[in-house]
Design an enzyme around this catalytic site. Sequence first.
Site, PDB file in Angstrom:
ATOM      1  N   LYS A  92      90.774 -17.681  23.664  1.00  0.00           N
ATOM      2  CA  LYS A  92      91.210 -17.096  24.944  1.00  0.00           C
ATOM      3  C   LYS A  92      92.550 -16.426  24.683  1.00  0.00           C
ATOM      4  O   LYS A  92      93.293 -16.845  23.791  1.00  0.00           O
ATOM      5  CB  LYS A  92      91.366 -18.193  25.998  1.00  0.00           C
ATOM      6  CG  LYS A  92      91.306 -17.694  27.421  1.00  0.00           C
ATOM      7  CD  LYS A  92      89.885 -17.567  27.940  1.00  0.00           C
ATOM      8  CE  LYS A  92      89.858 -16.861  29.277  1.00  0.00           C
ATOM      9  NZ  LYS A  92      88.513 -16.857  29.870  1.00  0.00           N
ATOM     10  N   ASP A 132      88.772 -11.150  31.622  1.00  0.00           N
ATOM     11  CA  ASP A 132      88.950 -12.327  32.482  1.00  0.00           C
ATOM     12  C   ASP A 132      89.772 -11.800  33.662  1.00  0.00           C
ATOM     13  O   ASP A 132      89.750 -10.585  33.934  1.00  0.00           O
ATOM     14  CB  ASP A 132      89.652 -13.468  31.722  1.00  0.00           C
ATOM     15  CG  ASP A 132      89.677 -14.790  32.502  1.00  0.00           C
ATOM     16  OD1 ASP A 132      88.622 -15.428  32.618  1.00  0.00           O
ATOM     17  OD2 ASP A 132      90.746 -15.172  33.020  1.00  0.00           O
TER      18      ASP A 132
HETATM   19  P1  NDP Z   1      89.404 -11.097  38.857  1.00  0.00           P
HETATM   20  O1  NDP Z   1      90.783 -10.773  38.427  1.00  0.00           O
HETATM   21  O2  NDP Z   1      88.372 -10.035  38.868  1.00  0.00           O
HETATM   22  O3  NDP Z   1      89.417 -11.767  40.316  1.00  0.00           O
HETATM   23  C1  NDP Z   1      90.183 -12.908  40.591  1.00  0.00           C
HETATM   24  C2  NDP Z   1      90.162 -13.134  42.089  1.00  0.00           C
HETATM   25  O4  NDP Z   1      90.833 -14.352  42.397  1.00  0.00           O
HETATM   26  C3  NDP Z   1      90.871 -12.049  42.860  1.00  0.00           C
HETATM   27  O5  NDP Z   1      90.219 -11.903  44.083  1.00  0.00           O
HETATM   28  C4  NDP Z   1      92.262 -12.643  43.044  1.00  0.00           C
HETATM   29  O6  NDP Z   1      92.987 -12.087  44.118  1.00  0.00           O
HETATM   30  C5  NDP Z   1      91.900 -14.080  43.312  1.00  0.00           C
HETATM   31  N1  NDP Z   1      93.019 -14.985  43.034  1.00  0.00           N
HETATM   32  C6  NDP Z   1      93.816 -15.025  41.951  1.00  0.00           C
HETATM   33  N2  NDP Z   1      94.744 -15.986  42.052  1.00  0.00           N
HETATM   34  C7  NDP Z   1      94.531 -16.556  43.254  1.00  0.00           C
HETATM   35  C8  NDP Z   1      95.164 -17.608  43.939  1.00  0.00           C
HETATM   36  N3  NDP Z   1      96.196 -18.261  43.411  1.00  0.00           N
HETATM   37  N4  NDP Z   1      94.673 -17.941  45.179  1.00  0.00           N
HETATM   38  C9  NDP Z   1      93.610 -17.278  45.709  1.00  0.00           C
HETATM   39  N5  NDP Z   1      92.982 -16.272  45.089  1.00  0.00           N
HETATM   40  C10 NDP Z   1      93.435 -15.921  43.887  1.00  0.00           C
HETATM   41  O7  NDP Z   1      88.942 -12.317  37.929  1.00  0.00           O
HETATM   42  P2  NDP Z   1      87.483 -12.849  37.634  1.00  0.00           P
HETATM   43  O8  NDP Z   1      86.629 -12.704  38.826  1.00  0.00           O
HETATM   44  O9  NDP Z   1      87.053 -12.279  36.344  1.00  0.00           O
HETATM   45  O10 NDP Z   1      87.789 -14.396  37.347  1.00  0.00           O
HETATM   46  C11 NDP Z   1      87.799 -15.372  38.387  1.00  0.00           C
HETATM   47  C12 NDP Z   1      87.659 -16.743  37.755  1.00  0.00           C
HETATM   48  O11 NDP Z   1      86.407 -16.799  37.023  1.00  0.00           O
HETATM   49  C13 NDP Z   1      88.745 -17.122  36.738  1.00  0.00           C
HETATM   50  O12 NDP Z   1      88.950 -18.517  36.779  1.00  0.00           O
HETATM   51  C14 NDP Z   1      88.097 -16.768  35.391  1.00  0.00           C
HETATM   52  O13 NDP Z   1      88.644 -17.490  34.312  1.00  0.00           O
HETATM   53  C15 NDP Z   1      86.664 -17.204  35.675  1.00  0.00           C
HETATM   54  N6  NDP Z   1      85.664 -16.602  34.803  1.00  0.00           N
HETATM   55  C16 NDP Z   1      85.536 -15.249  34.686  1.00  0.00           C
HETATM   56  C17 NDP Z   1      84.567 -14.719  33.868  1.00  0.00           C
HETATM   57  C18 NDP Z   1      84.310 -13.258  33.786  1.00  0.00           C
HETATM   58  O14 NDP Z   1      83.306 -12.880  33.169  1.00  0.00           O
HETATM   59  N7  NDP Z   1      85.126 -12.406  34.381  1.00  0.00           N
HETATM   60  C19 NDP Z   1      83.706 -15.581  33.041  1.00  0.00           C
HETATM   61  C20 NDP Z   1      83.860 -17.004  33.302  1.00  0.00           C
HETATM   62  C21 NDP Z   1      84.829 -17.463  34.132  1.00  0.00           C
HETATM   63  P3  NDP Z   1      93.889 -10.756  43.961  1.00  0.00           P
HETATM   64  O15 NDP Z   1      92.936  -9.622  44.116  1.00  0.00           O
HETATM   65  O16 NDP Z   1      94.882 -10.871  45.038  1.00  0.00           O
HETATM   66  O17 NDP Z   1      94.497 -10.814  42.596  1.00  0.00           O
END
Ligand code: NDP
Length: 453
Positions: free
Chosen positions: A126, A166
């Site tokens: 990572k 991510d």
């Molecule tokens: P993105 O950056 O696309 O989206 C993250 C989302 O979470 C955004 O809506 C963001 O809001 C919100 N967010 C971030 N921090 C907070 C917080 N403290 N409180 C509330 N909302 C929050 O990321 P992903 O969708 O790719 O990833 C989301 C999760 O999934 C992570 O834990 C990641 O590790 C996990 N994951 C992702 C994978 C992937 O393929 N992308 C694979 C496996 C796991 P804002 O728009 O305001 O930033």
Amino acid sequence: MHDATQKVLDHVIQLDPNQPEFIQAVTSFMNSVDSLVEEVPQIVYHKVLDRMVEPERVIMFRVPWFDDDGQVQINRGFRVQMNSAIGPYKGGLRFHPSVNLSILKFLAFEQTFKNSLTGLAMGGGKGGSDFNPKGKSDGEVMRFCQSFMTELSRHIGEDTDVPAGDMGVGGREIGYMYGQYKRLQNKSVGILTGKGPSFGGSFIRPEATGYGLVYLAAAMLEAENKSLYGKDCLVSGSGNVAQYTVEKLLHMGAKVLTMSDSSGVIIDPSGIDEKKLAFVKTLKNVRRGRMAEYAQQFKEATYLPHNGSSSTNPLWDVKAEYAFPCATQNEINELDAKNLIANGIKLVAEGSNMPTTLEADHVLMDSGILLAPGKASNAGGVAVSGLEMAQNSQRLQWTPEQVDQQLQQIMKNIYKNISSVAEKYSTKNNFVDGANIAGFLKVSDAMIAQGYV
Ligand code: NDP
């Protein structure tokens, strides 16, 4: 906990007391694999646990870049190469101001076992940076990505380490980093996954984590003679994972009541349909706006800004059947978990990595609901990344249908694997133990076979 397991955990705490997320991930894992210490004594003899909690390599570097005012900005870049026992390091890059070594070590640790569960030959890694893409121009993001890759390019390779996206790293960032790698190395090879389909990317990679999450939840429900059809669901987040979770839930006939971002929560009792989801995709992926706009656009929805002093998240206090946390780590605390149970939630399937605190985990597990841990339930993303690597090696591109079918099969296999391992080593439907133990057994077997490296 047995002495041998406790000793490893104590050592981690003593060595890195300021890495709370990493300690949390290791603690949860040790609770699951503790029972194996007697059943599989070679893991102690070969010091497998002791070695597993120590990354094979950690790279930390300076990332200088020019902002639009011509000022030099400096960020910190990282790559944690955790474990290569079963294949090249594989795992995403996160760009978020909260990024530090604790968070990346926890993610790389989880990734090792997740990748093993996919059945594909991928080790765990990572990386990322404390760079905040929010509010930056395209030019700034590009210059940052180029500088980040200038250093990272020395440490990755198609057979060594293959990063992906991510949080904060989507198609745009992967494209800029891939372009810079090619310029530096003069090679068109699959050193990143999540690329655009016109330059080596796999179809269904953007959808894979969310789709896979719903496929796994559906498999768990099917075993209980239940389904998603017509059921009320809660989803948090509005990024990549959340968007495609909502999309697949809609395909399956479920009703989605909530989404959120780091500023607040929207609750839409009439349901987020295809049209509203399309609005969210444009809002977040193109305009890079805030979820507050959703409630301005669709008057039936309520927007609740996050309140720093509140000890609960209102998103987890809505009556529904199933919940899909898809935002970030520790987004469900003990009180939120109690609210979920009080509101009748029967299944929590984790899209985000480690969305529950240790206390929340206990509440959910003790309640007897179905709990799908992220290691298993969000493995669809990295699984399709593995399929992207296979396509790149073959110099072929499979159709979306072919990839989606393989994704469905992988998620079904993961379900079968974690449920049978749970029954054998823990208790029926303890999918947390099932995922930790199944992932661990494969990685430890490979580590023992390869000697002390
Ligand atoms: P993105 O950056 O696309 O989206 C993250 C989302 O979470 C955004 O809506 C963001 O809001 C919100 N967010 C971030 N921090 C907070 C917080 N403290 N409180 C509330 N909302 C929050 O990321 P992903 O969708 O790719 O990833 C989301 C999760 O999934 C992570 O834990 C990641 O590790 C996990 N994951 C992702 C994978 C992937 O393929 N992308 C694979 C496996 C796991 P804002 O728009 O305001 O930033």
